[in-house]
Design a protein around this motif. Structure first.
Motif, mmCIF file in Angstrom:
data_model
loop_
_atom_site.group_PDB
_atom_site.id
_atom_site.type_symbol
_atom_site.label_atom_id
_atom_site.label_comp_id
_atom_site.label_asym_id
_atom_site.label_seq_id
_atom_site.Cartn_x
_atom_site.Cartn_y
_atom_site.Cartn_z
ATOM 1 N N TYR A 83 -21.791 23.377 -23.003
ATOM 2 C CA TYR A 83 -22.795 22.524 -22.384
ATOM 3 C C TYR A 83 -23.780 23.391 -21.605
ATOM 4 O O TYR A 83 -23.387 24.190 -20.756
ATOM 5 C CB TYR A 83 -22.130 21.509 -21.455
ATOM 6 N N LEU A 84 -25.060 23.231 -21.890
ATOM 7 C CA LEU A 84 -26.079 24.066 -21.273
ATOM 8 C C LEU A 84 -26.487 23.567 -19.895
ATOM 9 O O LEU A 84 -27.154 24.283 -19.152
ATOM 10 C CB LEU A 84 -27.306 24.126 -22.183
ATOM 11 N N TYR A 85 -26.089 22.341 -19.570
ATOM 12 C CA TYR A 85 -26.459 21.780 -18.275
ATOM 13 C C TYR A 85 -25.493 20.644 -17.959
ATOM 14 O O TYR A 85 -24.791 20.134 -18.833
ATOM 15 C CB TYR A 85 -27.896 21.240 -18.306
ATOM 16 N N GLY A 86 -25.452 20.268 -16.706
ATOM 17 C CA GLY A 86 -24.687 19.099 -16.288
ATOM 18 C C GLY A 86 -23.204 19.373 -16.118
ATOM 19 O O GLY A 86 -22.734 20.511 -16.167
ATOM 20 N N ILE A 87 -22.460 18.268 -15.928
ATOM 21 C CA ILE A 87 -21.024 18.345 -15.677
ATOM 22 C C ILE A 87 -20.310 19.021 -16.844
ATOM 23 O O ILE A 87 -20.586 18.737 -18.005
ATOM 24 C CB ILE A 87 -20.466 16.933 -15.442
ATOM 25 N N GLY A 88 -19.368 19.909 -16.530
ATOM 26 C CA GLY A 88 -18.584 20.600 -17.542
ATOM 27 C C GLY A 88 -19.214 21.866 -18.079
ATOM 28 O O GLY A 88 -18.605 22.580 -18.876
ATOM 29 N N SER A 89 -20.447 22.169 -17.665
ATOM 30 C CA SER A 89 -21.147 23.327 -18.214
ATOM 31 C C SER A 89 -20.684 24.630 -17.587
ATOM 32 O O SER A 89 -20.653 25.668 -18.252
ATOM 33 C CB SER A 89 -22.659 23.166 -18.037
ATOM 34 N N GLU A 90 -20.318 24.601 -16.295
ATOM 35 C CA GLU A 90 -19.977 25.832 -15.589
ATOM 36 C C GLU A 90 -18.832 26.573 -16.258
ATOM 37 O O GLU A 90 -18.915 27.763 -16.548
ATOM 38 C CB GLU A 90 -19.604 25.504 -14.131
ATOM 39 N N THR A 91 -17.730 25.851 -16.498
ATOM 40 C CA THR A 91 -16.550 26.503 -17.061
ATOM 41 C C THR A 91 -16.816 27.037 -18.457
ATOM 42 O O THR A 91 -16.561 28.213 -18.748
ATOM 43 C CB THR A 91 -15.371 25.516 -17.099
ATOM 44 N N ARG A 92 -17.337 26.222 -19.333
ATOM 45 C CA ARG A 92 -17.531 26.642 -20.721
ATOM 46 C C ARG A 92 -18.612 27.710 -20.850
ATOM 47 O O ARG A 92 -18.556 28.542 -21.760
ATOM 48 C CB ARG A 92 -17.853 25.429 -21.593
ATOM 49 N N ASN A 93 -19.583 27.700 -19.978
ATOM 50 C CA ASN A 93 -20.622 28.730 -20.011
ATOM 51 C C ASN A 93 -20.105 30.097 -19.586
ATOM 52 O O ASN A 93 -20.773 31.109 -19.804
ATOM 53 C CB ASN A 93 -21.793 28.339 -19.097
ATOM 54 N N SER A 94 -18.914 30.130 -18.975
ATOM 55 C CA SER A 94 -18.368 31.393 -18.476
ATOM 56 C C SER A 94 -17.302 31.976 -19.393
ATOM 57 O O SER A 94 -16.802 33.078 -19.141
ATOM 58 C CB SER A 94 -17.775 31.181 -17.075
ATOM 59 N N LEU A 95 -16.923 31.260 -20.456
ATOM 60 C CA LEU A 95 -15.812 31.712 -21.293
ATOM 61 C C LEU A 95 -16.112 33.018 -22.015
ATOM 62 O O LEU A 95 -15.192 33.774 -22.350
ATOM 63 C CB LEU A 95 -15.443 30.628 -22.311
ATOM 64 N N TYR A 96 -17.392 33.313 -22.253
ATOM 65 C CA TYR A 96 -17.726 34.532 -22.993
ATOM 66 C C TYR A 96 -17.293 35.790 -22.235
ATOM 67 O O TYR A 96 -17.119 36.856 -22.844
ATOM 68 C CB TYR A 96 -19.231 34.564 -23.292
#
Length: 725
Positions: free
Chosen positions: A246-259
């Motif tokens: 997710y590029l924005y909004g709820i749930g984006s923080e965690t998944r954006n950091s998995l890399y």
């Protein structure tokens, strides 16, 4: 001097304020951290030897104890549930369906209406379920039902402000905040919901559900994918994930950091921006590379070749990845702070999952690497137990929900944590049968106890004759010679009156005659109170087993008390030409059915057969007056996931089956008999949702059976004298 006093007073006041500040902060931290999901890592540090007392102090239950203080004004069973409505029985009433509902909600209602708890009389109901589809409360969804509050007013008398109601929900809230508001007043209703947060969860009142897809099967379901060849767990990948970013909004923080954790070797964490209508407008500098890497891997291959599967939150706390990981035998690593796990009231997730903290994402690889291999193997095995027992179908999810509610009401029949968290699970353990685990066949081995040393013989007599040479009297004489028999019960299911007692052969053990009023073939499996031994020897009146054959089969059954053990074997097969299941009695190396006309099984299966099975199954047997033995095999294999066991090589077990025999009428000589039994198998498969029968090629013979040695060295010498081998 006065100045010193003033300074001292100011200093004390400041110290007091600092103490109050940090003290209150600590109290808030204790409560709030639990609510946002600061979950302890007990899943990989707790002892293997946790006792039931230790479980009482689990993190989840400690959170519950603390939550009572600040949730006292919210619903609990004691304040929002009318126990008086459940005094007679636990029955569930489903409202009449008056408008379109989704296929998933239709499956939920079907399961309830076909269950043993269903009632069509609301005055007899303990629990009520709405026919209004409440599963998807996202206002942007096509399945969203408008004006539920107004529609409830049409059923105001039954609704009763939600008291004794169970409301199901999978999705709530919508973009951009995805909150847990359902859009109508729940009142006093119990909420069974996916993605429940600790902040809004009402302990021992609400029930947390798993998030499952629309394609989830209504009944049956696929088995777990873990193979025994995977032990010890030595898979290609340590940790995997593949899903949306997710590029924005709820749930984006965690998944954006998995890399940050993805190394392309043993940790494969893949995300894609390619979803939604406007992803190209919102894409960032990493999207192109992420999408390329994402397309390189097949998701199912990753699952089946990974030891741990990351389960990060999505827009909501729950994720489809959770059930996918369980089925694959991949240990879920939960990265969703504040999520109340599915059925956490009864399931001990410390034995099947690992908790991590979203705020400490970079610690995840070290956490999973630190878990010993034997612990990982235990986790993997437990994922399969939980998946197959509670999550593989809509039916299991719904029935688990109902069983949890029932246990809250009838606290005297609560099943232990051991029952809930071990095979075969709580759904097939009816506590009304016994409160002692020793009385259930599948717990004898784990308790280190052996079944009773005696058995009860139940002879089903439908066309009985009582001449001196009749098969029934000869069978009774053979049974009574056994030193292992405790009682002989003859079920006289015939219109002709039973003979006087002086016509019966003498016997050293009691012979009881039961003349049932209901003339159904299934009556042979009724749990009669005279059956006090663990083992039941089920016999047809024309069975020709010798005493030694009975004793040997009983010896084998004592080692396999959870299975059917006997002589006549049959098999099922899939007929491609007809597109249905077939039934055969041909002599082959494989079998999947052992007929109960000459077999041992545990008496608990009589109780399950009578009180657990769907009423449509009983109706099929009663109408055909056939197939009760096939249904018992379906039941036992459904519970154990194991095949029956055939003993020795006897091909015929009834005289009437011998070529040219005219001494005794039997339906086995009827050409339509096998056609009818094939129809039964297909009907049973439809109601069960799958065919639980398991094929086997194992046959157990006595030691030295047919070996060229002295017969004096053989324990069961007379077995070789029996024909038809």
């Amino acid at each position: 001097m006065q100045a010193k006093k003033r300074y001292l007073l100011v200093l004390i006041s400041c110290a007091f304020l600092v103490l109050c500040y940090f003290g209150s902060f600590r109290l808030r931290q204790d409560g709030d951290d639990d609510n946002i999901g600061l979950l302890e890592h007990r899943s990989y540090t707790e002892s293997e030897d946790d006792s039931p007392d230790d479980l009482v102090l689990s993190p989840r239950q400690r959170r519950y104890e603390r939550s009572i203080t600040y949730k006292s004004s919210q619903c609990r069973m004691e304040t929002c549930f009318d126990f008086d409505m459940c005094r007679k029985d636990f029955k569930v009433y489903v409202y009449p369906v008056e408008e379109r509902i989704s296929s998933t909600y239709r499956s939920i209602l079907n399961v309830i209406q076909e269950s043993r708890y269903s009632t069509q009389d609301p005055s007899q109901a303990c629990l009520f379920v709405l026919a209004l589809d409440t599963l998807d409360r996202d206002t942007l969804s096509p399945d969203y039902v408008k004006d539920i509050q107004a529609k409830l007013m049409h059923h105001q008398k039954l609704w009763n402000h939600g008291r004794n109601h169970l409301v199901f929900n999978l999705y709530s809230g919508t973009w951009p905040d995805y909150n847990e508001d359902l859009g109508f007043d729940l009142g006093d209703a119990i909420l069974a919901k996916a993605s429940l947060s600790l902040a809004n969860f009402r302990p021992r009142f609400d029930i947390s559900l798993p998030l499952f897809p629309k394609s989830h099967p209504e009944k049956g379901g696929e088995g777990g994918l873990l193979s025994t060849r995977n032990f010890p767990p030595n898979k290609k990948y340590l940790l995997v994930f593949k899903g949306k970013r997710y590029l924005y909004g709820i749930g984006s923080e965690t998944r954006n950091s998995l890399y940050h954790l993805h190394n392309g070797k043993d940790i494969i964490l893949l995300t894609t921006c390619k979803h939604g209508k406007k992803w190209k407008e919102m894409k960032d500098a990493r999207c192109e590379q992420d999408n390329k890497e994402y397309d390189r891997y097949d998701y199912r291959v990753l699952l089946q070749n990974a030891t741990f599967c990351l389960v990060p939150r999505g827009r909501r706390l729950g994720s489809f990845r959770f059930l996918e990981a369980l089925q694959a035998g991949c240990v879920p690593v939960l990265l969703s702070n504040g999520w109340e796990l599915p059925f956490s009231e009864v399931i001990d997730w410390n034995k099947a999952a690992v908790w991590a903290d979203e705020r400490l994402l970079l610690q995840v690889p070290d956490i999973v690497r630190s878990i010993p291999s034997e612990k990982v193997a235990s986790y993997c095995q437990q994922t399969q137990v939980l998946w197959e027992t509670y999550f593989s179908s809509v039916e299991k999810i719904v029935m688990t929900t109902l069983e949890i509610v029932k246990e809250r009401i009838h606290t005297h029949i609560v099943r232990t944590s051991k029952v809930w968290n071990s095979h075969p699970g709580a759904l097939v353990m009816l506590p009304q049968f016994s409160d002692n685990l020793r009385d259930y066949p599948f717990h004898l081995h784990t308790l280190g106890t052996r079944p009773h040393t005696k058995f009860t013989t139940v002879i089903y007599a439908a066309i009985p004759t009582l001449t001196h040479s009749s098969p029934l009297l000869r069978l009774i004489r053979n049974v009574s010679k056994s030193t292992n028999v405790a009682r002989i019960i003859v079920i006289w299911n015939s219109e002709t009156p039973p003979p006087l007692w002086n016509k019966w052969p003498p016997s050293p053990v009691p012979i009881n005659l039961i003349h049932p009023q209901q003339k159904t073939i299934g009556i042979r499996f009724f749990p009669h109170p005279l059956i006090q031994t663990d083992a039941v020897l089920s016999l047809d009146e024309d069975a020709v087993l010798t005493t030694e054959e009975m004793d040997f089969a009983f010896k084998v059954w004592q080692s396999f008390p959870e299975r059917i053990v006997g002589y006549p074997a049959r098999s099922h097969f899939w007929d491609d030409t007809k597109g249905c299941w077939g039934y055969t009695s041909k002599w082959t190396n494989e079998y999947s059915i052992v007929l109960t006309g000459a077999a041992f099984y545990h008496r608990y299966y009589n109780y399950l057969y009578t009180y657990y099975l769907n009423s449509l199954l009983h109706k099929t047997v009663d109408q055909s007056q056939n197939c009760e033995d096939i249904l018992m095999n379906f039941l036992v294999s459904h519970v154990t996931k194991l095949p029956p066991i055939k003993v020795t090589q006897r091909k015929q077990y009834k005289e009437s089956m011998l070529p040219g025999s005219k001494s005794y009428p039997s339906p086995w000589n009827d050409p339509d008999h096998f056609v009818q039994r094939q129809t039964c198998i297909n009907t049973f498969a439809s109601i069960f949702g799958y065919v639980p029968l398991v094929r086997s090629s194992m046959r157990l013979d006595p030691v030295l059976f047919k070996d060229p040695v002295s017969t004096l060295r053989k324990k069961y010498r007379k077995l070789e004298l029996v024909g038809g081998r």
